[in-house]
Design a protein around this motif. Structure first.
Motif, short mmCIF file in Angstrom:
data_model
loop_
_atom_site.label_atom_id
_atom_site.label_comp_id
_atom_site.label_asym_id
_atom_site.label_seq_id
_atom_site.Cartn_x
_atom_site.Cartn_y
_atom_site.Cartn_z
N ASP A 111 0.80 -1.22 0.00
CA ASP A 111 0.00 0.00 0.00
C ASP A 111 0.83 1.28 0.00
N PHE A 112 2.18 1.16 0.05
CA PHE A 112 3.04 2.34 0.01
C PHE A 112 3.77 2.39 -1.33
N SER A 113 4.06 3.60 -1.77
CA SER A 113 4.84 3.78 -3.00
C SER A 113 5.64 5.07 -2.85
N VAL A 114 6.59 5.28 -3.74
CA VAL A 114 7.41 6.49 -3.75
C VAL A 114 7.13 7.24 -5.04
N ARG A 115 6.85 8.53 -4.92
CA ARG A 115 6.52 9.35 -6.08
C ARG A 115 7.54 10.49 -6.19
N ARG A 116 8.14 10.62 -7.35
CA ARG A 116 9.02 11.75 -7.61
C ARG A 116 8.16 12.96 -7.98
N ILE A 117 8.41 14.09 -7.30
CA ILE A 117 7.62 15.29 -7.52
C ILE A 117 8.36 16.18 -8.51
N GLU A 118 7.84 16.26 -9.72
CA GLU A 118 8.53 16.97 -10.79
C GLU A 118 8.38 18.48 -10.67
N ARG A 119 7.21 18.95 -10.28
CA ARG A 119 6.98 20.39 -10.15
C ARG A 119 6.44 20.64 -8.74
N ARG A 151 15.29 23.67 -8.27
CA ARG A 151 16.61 23.58 -8.89
C ARG A 151 16.77 22.25 -9.61
N PRO A 152 17.51 22.22 -10.70
CA PRO A 152 17.75 20.95 -11.38
C PRO A 152 18.58 19.98 -10.55
N THR A 153 19.29 20.49 -9.53
CA THR A 153 20.11 19.64 -8.67
C THR A 153 19.35 19.15 -7.44
N THR A 154 18.08 19.51 -7.33
CA THR A 154 17.24 19.07 -6.21
C THR A 154 16.27 18.00 -6.71
N GLU A 155 16.16 16.93 -5.95
CA GLU A 155 15.17 15.89 -6.26
C GLU A 155 14.27 15.72 -5.05
N LEU A 156 12.98 15.78 -5.27
CA LEU A 156 12.01 15.68 -4.19
C LEU A 156 11.18 14.41 -4.36
N LEU A 157 11.16 13.59 -3.30
CA LEU A 157 10.39 12.35 -3.30
C LEU A 157 9.35 12.42 -2.19
N PHE A 158 8.15 11.95 -2.49
CA PHE A 158 7.10 11.80 -1.48
C PHE A 158 6.83 10.32 -1.28
N LEU A 185 8.47 12.63 3.18
CA LEU A 185 9.19 13.41 2.18
C LEU A 185 10.68 13.18 2.31
N CYS A 186 11.34 13.29 1.17
CA CYS A 186 12.79 13.21 1.11
C CYS A 186 13.26 14.24 0.09
N GLU A 187 14.11 15.15 0.56
CA GLU A 187 14.65 16.21 -0.29
C GLU A 187 16.13 15.94 -0.51
N ILE A 188 16.51 15.69 -1.74
CA ILE A 188 17.88 15.30 -2.10
C ILE A 188 18.54 16.44 -2.87
N HIS A 189 19.76 16.80 -2.45
CA HIS A 189 20.51 17.85 -3.13
C HIS A 189 21.80 17.26 -3.67
N ARG A 190 22.07 17.51 -4.94
CA ARG A 190 23.26 16.96 -5.59
C ARG A 190 24.24 18.08 -5.92
N LEU A 191 25.47 17.94 -5.45
CA LEU A 191 26.54 18.88 -5.77
C LEU A 191 27.69 18.07 -6.34
N ASP A 238 28.82 14.68 -4.77
CA ASP A 238 28.45 14.70 -3.36
C ASP A 238 26.94 14.93 -3.27
N VAL A 239 26.22 14.05 -2.55
CA VAL A 239 24.77 14.13 -2.47
C VAL A 239 24.35 14.23 -1.00
N GLU A 240 23.54 15.25 -0.72
CA GLU A 240 23.01 15.42 0.64
C GLU A 240 21.53 15.09 0.67
N ILE A 241 21.15 14.25 1.61
CA ILE A 241 19.73 14.06 1.91
C ILE A 241 19.39 15.14 2.93
N LYS A 242 18.83 16.23 2.43
CA LYS A 242 18.63 17.42 3.25
C LYS A 242 17.49 17.25 4.24
N MET A 243 16.41 16.64 3.79
CA MET A 243 15.24 16.41 4.63
C MET A 243 14.78 14.97 4.43
#
Length: 205
Positions: free
Chosen positions: A42-50, A86-93, A103-109, A112-117
């Motif tokens: 019953d759980f899934s992961v969705r990438r939030i594009e906008r 930002r194109p370097t930010t990926e947001l997953l719900f 939620l998971c907020e991923i930042h790519r530099l 080097d990748v930070e899981i910010k939230m």
């Protein structure tokens, strides 16, 4: 911003109206170190594009109310929108059916990748969803050419957070002390937030 001298071998009094917590930083140097867990049914992961800032903040508040999450609430809306888009930010719900519950907020530099939230709402704690969600987030974070994934937690967070991240394959590498004005006294968060952190009102002069 005022500064105070920190006693490295004892106690340091904080200015009135401030709070402090110990931050623990974790890193992972190889995807082979990650503990892979499936999502429960019953759980899934969705990438939030906008990303929609209002929807993001609503979920952020549900997750972080108990743990004094404040940075994304205090931030101006335009600044937060720019970060999330930002194109370097990926947001997953994390989704349970059509309801966002994590939620998971991923930042790519570069490499080097930070899981910010990262967090889930209280209603789904203990279901195994957090392990499955972080496993999915790590799969996304370790897309080439990643060389390191890192994150941090703090002593205001869930008491099982340190154990959780170590179980998921992260290694602690640094401590820091974070001192901030108490957001409950400033009206940024309600006084009911973070009930495990004492609310001390400055004495009237």
């Amino acid at each position: 911003m005022p500064t105070i001298e920190l006693d490295l071998d004892g106690y340091t009094d904080l200015p009135p109206g401030h709070i402090a917590n110990v931050v623990t930083y974790f890193e992972m140097r190889s995807p082979d170190e990650a503990g892979g867990y499936p999502l429960p049914a019953d759980f899934s992961v969705r990438r939030i594009e906008r990303p929609d800032v209002e929807a993001y903040r609503a979920l952020y508040r549900r997750i972080g109310h108990e743990w004094l999450w404040v940075s994304r609430i205090a931030m101006p809306e335009a600044e937060l929108a720019a970060i999330l888009r930002r194109p370097t930010t990926e947001l997953l719900f994390l989704m349970r059916g059509e309801e966002a519950v994590g939620l998971c907020e991923i930042h790519r530099l570069g490499t080097d990748v930070e899981i910010k939230m990262f967090g889930i709402v209280p209603e789904v704690q203990g279901t195994g969803a957090a392990k499955g969600f972080l496993s999915a987030a790590l799969d996304a974070a370790w897309q080439a050419p990643t060389e390191r994934v890192w994150l941090h937690t703090c002593s205001f967070d869930h008491p099982a957070a340190v154990h959780f991240y170590r179980r998921m394959g992260f290694t602690p590498f640094k401590f820091a002390i974070e001192v901030t004005p108490d957001p409950r006294l400033e009206g940024v968060l309600p006084e009911t937030a973070g009930p495990h952190v004492a609310l001390i009102r400055p004495k009237a002069e």
